[in-house]
Each structure stands twice: as C-alpha cells, then as structure tokens.
Scaffold this motif. Structure first.
Motif, PDB file in Angstrom:
ATOM      1  N   LYS A  68      -6.535  -2.390  32.334  1.00 12.91           N
ATOM      2  CA  LYS A  68      -5.263  -1.459  32.035  1.00 12.91           C
ATOM      3  C   LYS A  68      -4.424  -1.772  33.783  1.00 12.91           C
ATOM      4  CE  LYS A  68      -5.452   3.204  29.525  1.00 12.91           C
ATOM      5  NZ  LYS A  68      -5.739   5.362  29.974  1.00 12.91           N
ATOM      6  N   LEU A  69      -3.579  -3.060  33.174  1.00  9.10           N
ATOM      7  CA  LEU A  69      -2.517  -3.003  34.157  1.00  9.10           C
ATOM      8  C   LEU A  69      -1.877  -2.123  34.751  1.00  9.10           C
ATOM      9  CD1 LEU A  69      -2.291  -5.714  36.556  1.00  9.10           C
ATOM     10  CD2 LEU A  69      -1.052  -7.117  34.680  1.00  9.10           C
ATOM     11  N   GLU A 106      -3.746  -3.913  28.375  1.00  7.01           N
ATOM     12  CA  GLU A 106      -2.166  -3.010  28.485  1.00  7.01           C
ATOM     13  C   GLU A 106      -1.587  -2.997  29.525  1.00  7.01           C
ATOM     14  OE1 GLU A 106      -3.639   0.436  27.343  1.00  7.01           O
ATOM     15  OE2 GLU A 106      -3.968   0.479  25.239  1.00  7.01           O
ATOM     16  N   ARG A 107       0.219  -3.181  29.371  1.00  7.99           N
ATOM     17  CA  ARG A 107       0.623  -3.358  31.076  1.00  7.99           C
ATOM     18  C   ARG A 107       1.345  -2.028  31.232  1.00  7.99           C
ATOM     19  NH1 ARG A 107       4.905  -7.973  31.860  1.00  7.99           N
ATOM     20  NH2 ARG A 107       6.685  -5.546  30.887  1.00  7.99           N
ATOM     21  N   TYR A 108       1.408  -1.550  31.969  1.00 11.43           N
ATOM     22  CA  TYR A 108       1.605  -0.303  32.308  1.00 11.43           C
ATOM     23  C   TYR A 108       3.081  -0.204  33.611  1.00 11.43           C
ATOM     24  CZ  TYR A 108      -0.752   2.134  29.469  1.00 11.43           C
ATOM     25  OH  TYR A 108      -1.588   2.610  27.962  1.00 11.43           O
ATOM     26  N   VAL A 142     -10.584  -0.494  34.709  1.00 13.75           N
ATOM     27  CA  VAL A 142     -11.505  -1.383  33.302  1.00 13.75           C
ATOM     28  C   VAL A 142     -12.144  -0.068  32.571  1.00 13.75           C
ATOM     29  CG1 VAL A 142     -12.537  -2.992  32.519  1.00 13.75           C
ATOM     30  CG2 VAL A 142     -11.040  -3.533  34.287  1.00 13.75           C
ATOM     31  N   SER A 143     -12.332   0.011  31.055  1.00 11.26           N
ATOM     32  CA  SER A 143     -13.624   1.102  30.724  1.00 11.26           C
ATOM     33  C   SER A 143     -13.468   0.601  29.442  1.00 11.26           C
ATOM     34  CB  SER A 143     -12.370   2.512  30.940  1.00 11.26           C
ATOM     35  OG  SER A 143     -11.234   2.016  29.386  1.00 11.26           O
ATOM     36  N   GLN A 144     -15.252   0.993  29.203  1.00 12.26           N
ATOM     37  CA  GLN A 144     -15.322   0.663  28.050  1.00 12.26           C
ATOM     38  C   GLN A 144     -16.408   1.858  27.955  1.00 12.26           C
ATOM     39  OE1 GLN A 144     -18.946  -1.798  27.929  1.00 12.26           O
ATOM     40  NE2 GLN A 144     -18.408  -2.988  26.032  1.00 12.26           N
ATOM     41  N   LEU A 145     -16.004   2.702  27.068  1.00 10.96           N
ATOM     42  CA  LEU A 145     -16.811   3.393  26.646  1.00 10.96           C
ATOM     43  C   LEU A 145     -17.093   4.936  27.603  1.00 10.96           C
ATOM     44  CD1 LEU A 145     -19.919   2.215  24.930  1.00 10.96           C
ATOM     45  CD2 LEU A 145     -18.389   3.030  23.104  1.00 10.96           C
ATOM     46  N   ASP A 146     -17.904   4.981  28.400  1.00 13.35           N
ATOM     47  CA  ASP A 146     -17.401   6.273  28.962  1.00 13.35           C
ATOM     48  C   ASP A 146     -17.251   5.440  30.787  1.00 13.35           C
ATOM     49  OD1 ASP A 146     -20.573   5.561  28.959  1.00 13.35           O
ATOM     50  OD2 ASP A 146     -20.851   8.060  29.965  1.00 13.35           O
ATOM     51  N   ARG A 147     -17.861   4.068  30.745  1.00 13.95           N
ATOM     52  CA  ARG A 147     -17.763   3.595  32.158  1.00 13.95           C
ATOM     53  C   ARG A 147     -16.584   2.637  32.515  1.00 13.95           C
ATOM     54  NH1 ARG A 147     -22.089   2.223  28.814  1.00 13.95           N
ATOM     55  NH2 ARG A 147     -20.785   0.230  28.007  1.00 13.95           N
TER      56      ARG A 147
END
Length: 618
Positions: A68-69, A106-108, A142-147
């Motif tokens: 997520k940016l 994804e950009r916000y 940055v995320s992957q699963l619960d990390r």
C-alpha cells in the motif's frame, strides 16, 4: 484541369502525404513498443533498472504480497516532493513488472480527515509537516498473511537506499521467522549479574537491546568449539589475544559452511580495562584480533598500533586527540547500503587493516582514514595536543578501518588444529566454502559501547537513550544486511535522481584558483599595514597622555598607512567582485550550453537537411 492543379501543387501534396504517413508510423511504432516487454533505461546510474538481487527476491515470492503506497497529491505539495513521490511510484511499478501476480500495489491519497488518512495512520504511516503547515504523507505498508512491515516515512534523503528499503520490507514479510543471530562477545554486551573483578553488575549494552528487538539473539560462549547449525549470522565482539586455536577453528568452519561473520576487533579496547599484573599500576586496555584467520584471508592488523588521523581527530587545542576520530561521510563508502546513509561515526583508539591480494577473495572498503593518517604505538594512544602531533608523519594513503571480504574462503588450518602439541583428529572438516560467502571486519570495538554510541538521559524519571552518532546504525545495518540473505547483500546504494551540477562546481573551483594568490597577498598586506597603523595610533595616544606630540614625519607616515589600508581594502573588494562575476558567468554559460545547445543543434541539422533536400527547379 484537375491534373493541371495536381501538378501545380504536386510538391505540397507529396509533403502532406509524407507527414501523415510519418505520423501514423510513429503512432504504430509507439503502440507496438508499449506492448513489447523490452525496456530501455537511459538514465545515469540506471535509476529504473532493478538489481539482480531485487529481481530474484520478487520472482521467488511464494504467495501474494500487498504493498500500500500512501502518497499525498495536490498543488500544495512542493514540486521536489511530487517528483520524488513519482520516483517511488515508478519504482514500485518496476517491482510489479518483475514480481507479476505475486505483488499487488495499491495507491492511496490520504487527504485530511478522509478514510484514507485513517487507514494510513492504522498502517503506521507518519505524516510530515510541510512549510505551509499542511500534512504530507509518503509511506509504504507491506503485508503478507498476518505479517506486516511499514516504512512510516520515505525521505528523499534516503533515495540512494530506496530500492533496498522497499525490497527489504517485502523480503521480511515473506519470511515467517525472525532471523537468528549469534552473539559471541569478550565483553559483557548482554550484561552480567556479578563481575568478581569489579564486584559490580552491569546492564546490557544498548546494542544488545536493539539486536533483540529486530532479531532472535542466541548467545554463543567464547569457549565454544563449534557454532550451532541454526546460527546463520554471527556477531563477534572483541576476541582477546591468546584464545586457543579451537576458537578460531570454530569460526573458520562456520564461514566455510556458509555462515556470515561480522567481527569487531581492536588493538586498544578502551572500554575493556584489564587489571594490571603489578599492584599499583593503572589498568591497561586489552587487544583483540584473529591472527590465524586474518593471515589466511590476506589481512593484517597490528594489535600494538592504533590509527591517528589529523583530519578526523577530535577536540581542539591541548585536548586535540588524533586517535579519537570523528568520521564524517567522506570516510564512508557511499556505494554500500550499510554505510551510504550514515553521516558520522565516533572511532576511538581503533586500528587499521593492511590488505594483501588473496586469490578468490574480493575486498570492499566500507570505512577508511584520510591520507593524513599513520599508525602509532598503543602507549601513545591517549596523547593529545602538541605531544600527539609533534612527531606525526602521515602515510600519504588512506587505510581501511572496516571492510567486507567476499568470495570462496579456504581453511586457515590446512594442516589441522594442534592443541597442547597434539593434532586434533578430523580437522579440518571443511577445506573450502562451497559457494561465495561474506565476512565483515571492523578494527574498533569501542564504537559499540554505550559510552561512545549513545547519550542516556533521565526524562521525568524515565531512561531515554539517544544515539549520539551513527555507531549503532552501522552495527545494526551490518547484521541486518547479512541476515537478509545473499540477494540483499548484493544490493548497492543507487544514484539519486537529483544530482547537483558537480561539473559546474569543479569549473568554479578551477576559475577561483587564479584569484587565490591575489586575495592572499592583499589580505597579508592589509593585515601588516593595519598592525603598523595601530602601533602608531597607540603611540599617539600615549603621547597625548604624556604630553608628547608625534613629529611631522610620524604623522605623514600615519596618513600614508591609512591611505594604504583604504587602497588595499578597495583592491580586495574589486578582486572579490571580479571573482563572483567570473563564477556567475561560468555557471550561466555552462547552463546555456547544456540546456540550449542540443535544441539548437537539432534545429540547425533540420535546416541543413531542408536545404539539401529542397527541390531544384530549372
């Protein structure tokens, strides 16, 4: 009639058709190139070309990673920040291109009081204050699963490390376990409950607390004859001289099996004051080294000499100490991710390495002294002022203070290990590393101690630790880089997209040389004349008190000195004015040449081609 009109305007018709065909051809070519996977990066330093290590990490992602940016947009954002934000977005596009479906970007735009701003704060993204008073966001979650990993604030000052920071965050969430780091120390880095020598307990060093926050730390005793297999990175601090051969053999086999070693050694460990052999003598700092391993790796460090550097020496006057180095960025490699963002280091009573060319091993200097340095005996380490510099003879070449060795290492014990004059059976178990490996060596231990690295303050009853330099950042960066794996080790700091006109600066400096002599002569003359004028004025003042009057010759001399001072100041002002004008003119014409020359050449080439191709009528 129609044919006659066509022949009359034949040239105009053919030109129009040609231009239309060229336009269509360019549109078609642009469309086809957009579909093609081939990309061409013509920027200096290949700003938009990913490193091989980055590509490997991204292509080996086992499951989707979401990036997520959070990037503020709008006219209120200064142009330099907008350009840098675009640079971050472009780099993430390159990441997406390399990773494919396993990377979701994804950009916000976190506008004030919006849901996007709430999401940014929940993801740990911090706002930055603009000069206008408005809030600006530029960060990545940055995320992957619960990390999860967050880069709370991406700063233009770390642009050289932008690729490294982003891919490191992605690599971290891709690993389910924290890296395990072994800590082997000859000093109480982890603290101690009771020291029989000092009869005191001690708190853990701040370094130990920082390591435990980022890694799983496993203490490895100095008496260990083998490093456990689960330790992939070993931080070795102050292996005192006189350790048994089995100690270095354990390190030798650890490196040969692929373990990453970071060794801090020191010829004069100021924070390790050993008790003297004779009563009444002051305690002496100890020395540490790895003599057998260093010899095999082509490295030398004299355990009886410390580095003295008159450029980086600390203090002033009688307290000036050339062996306590305050290193700045000129002493640090700007091409390595470990040192490129560090601004200052305190390097106290440390040593220096000498390197011999060794087949299969490459040396990368991370920290170096200035050419105005030399090695001095340990007994002179703490001397300061004139006593420390009266016999100073610089070596004329910089010496490495910290370095990385990379390559295939061979055992330092080809004949095996001898203990108590008896060979140990089965040694060496490994004679050469199967793949390339890395070892980092630093010739100072004191820089890790709290006394050199941090300021501890008591704020409202709470213990607050404030880094006083980049010492801890250096150690943590080394451990982090080696713990991240070979792919991240291969990354180097990149060129920044903003580059000052260094060529202009060099030309300016060259132009100034012709004025330096004139300015110096005029300033010397002004200083001497002013001193003589002051002497005459003092004499005149004394004469008024003592009823003595200056002679006519003395008064004429005073007037002449006043006139000389005024003329010298005017000449000095004129010379400096000419210097500024020449420098500004040089900058102006250099910019004109760089900016306008190419368009002018293109236009001129177009005119020449038009004249050559112009149809000739009889």
């Amino acid at each position: 009639m129609l044919a006659k009109a066509f022949r009359k305007h034949e040239d105009l018709v053919y030109s129009a058709v040609g231009l239309a065909a060229l336009f269509l051809l360019l549109v078609a070519l642009n469309f086809l190139l957009a579909l093609a996977p081939v990309r061409l990066d013509l920027t200096q330093g290949n700003l938009y070309t990913l490193s091989p290590g980055t590509k490997k990490i991204l292509r080996n992602l086992s499951s989707p990673v979401k990036v997520k940016l959070y990037m503020s947009q709008g006219e209120s954002v200064p142009v330099p920040l907008r350009s840098f934000s675009q640079r971050v977005e472009d780099l993430l596009r390159e990441f997406k291109q390399a990773a494919g479906a396993n990377l979701v970007v994804e950009r916000y735009n976190p506008k004030p009081d919006s849901e996007e701003e709430d999401a940014a704060q929940l993801d740990g993204i911090e706002s930055q204050q603009l000069m206008s008073g408005e809030q600006f966001y530029l960060g990545v979650a940055v995320s992957q699963l619960d990390r999860k990993q967050a880069i709370a604030s991406i700063s233009p000052q770390r642009e050289r490390l932008l690729e490294y920071d982003l891919v490191r965050a992605i690599a971290r969430v891709g690993s389910a376990e924290r890296p395990k780091v072994g800590l082997m120390a000859g000093l109480p880095v982890l603290g101690e409950r009771f020291n029989p020598m000092t009869r005191q307990s001690s708190e853990p060093w701040v370094l130990a607390s920082e390591l435990k926050r980022e890694f799983e730390v496993k203490e490895v005793p100095m008496s260990a004859k083998e490093i456990d297999q689960d330790v992939k990175v070993l931080l070795l601090i102050h292996p005192r001289l006189g350790m048994p051969p089995t100690f270095e053999y354990a390190l030798d086999q650890f490196v040969l099996r692929g373990g990453k070693l970071i060794a801090f050694v020191d010829p004069y460990a100021y924070f390790d004051q050993q008790q003297p052999m004779m009563p009444g003598m002051p305690p002496e700092p100890s020395s540490s080294s790895l003599p057998t391993l260093f010899k095999a790796w082509g490295v030398e460090m004299d355990p009886g000499k410390v580095i003295a550097d008159v450029v980086f020496g600390s203090g002033g006057g009688t307290r000036y100490t050339p062996t306590v180095l305050s290193l700045n960025r000129t002493a640090l490699s700007r091409d390595d991710v470990v040192t490129s963002s560090i601004e200052t280091l305190l390097y106290a009573f440390g040593g220096a390495f000498q390197v011999k060319e060794t087949p299969g091993i490459r040396v990368t200097e991370l920290i170096r002294s200035s050419p105005n340095s030399m090695l001095v005996d340990n007994m002179n380490a703490t001397k300061s002022g004139d006593e420390a510099t009266k016999n100073f003879q610089p070596s004329g070449k910089p010496l490495p203070l910290a370095m990385r060795l990379t390559g295939k290492f061979k055992t330092a014990f080809p004949e095996g290990v001898t203990l108590d004059k008896k060979p140990l059976p089965g040694t060496p178990a490994l004679r050469e590393s199967a793949a390339e490996n890395s070892v980092i060596l630093v010739a100072d231990v004191d820089l890790l101690a709290d006394g050199a690295a941090v300021d501890v303050q008591d704020v409202l009853g709470r213990r607050v630790v404030v880094p006083s330099n980049g010492n801890l950042a250096l150690a943590m960066g080394m451990v982090e880089q080696l713990a991240a794996g070979d792919d991240l080790i291969s990354l180097r700091s990149r060129t920044a997209s903003f580059r000052p006109l260094t060529v202009v600066r060099e030309l300016e400096a060259e132009a100034q040389k012709q004025y330096f002599g004139k300015i110096q002569v005029l300033e010397d003359e002004l200083q001497k004349t002013t001193a003589k004028l002051q002497e005459l004025q003092k004499a005149q003042g004394a004469g008024a008190k003592g009823q003595q009057i200056l002679s006519a010759e003395q008064q004429a001399e005073m007037e002449r000195f006043r006139k000389t001072v005024a003329e010298a100041r005017l000449a000095l002002k004129e010379v400096r004015k000419n210097l500024r004008q020449d420098a500004e003119s040089l900058v102006f014409w250099t910019k004109v040449t760089n900016i306008a020359l190419m368009p002018l050449l293109v236009a001129l080439l177009g005119l020449v081609l038009a004249i050559i191709r112009r149809p000739k009528f009889a």
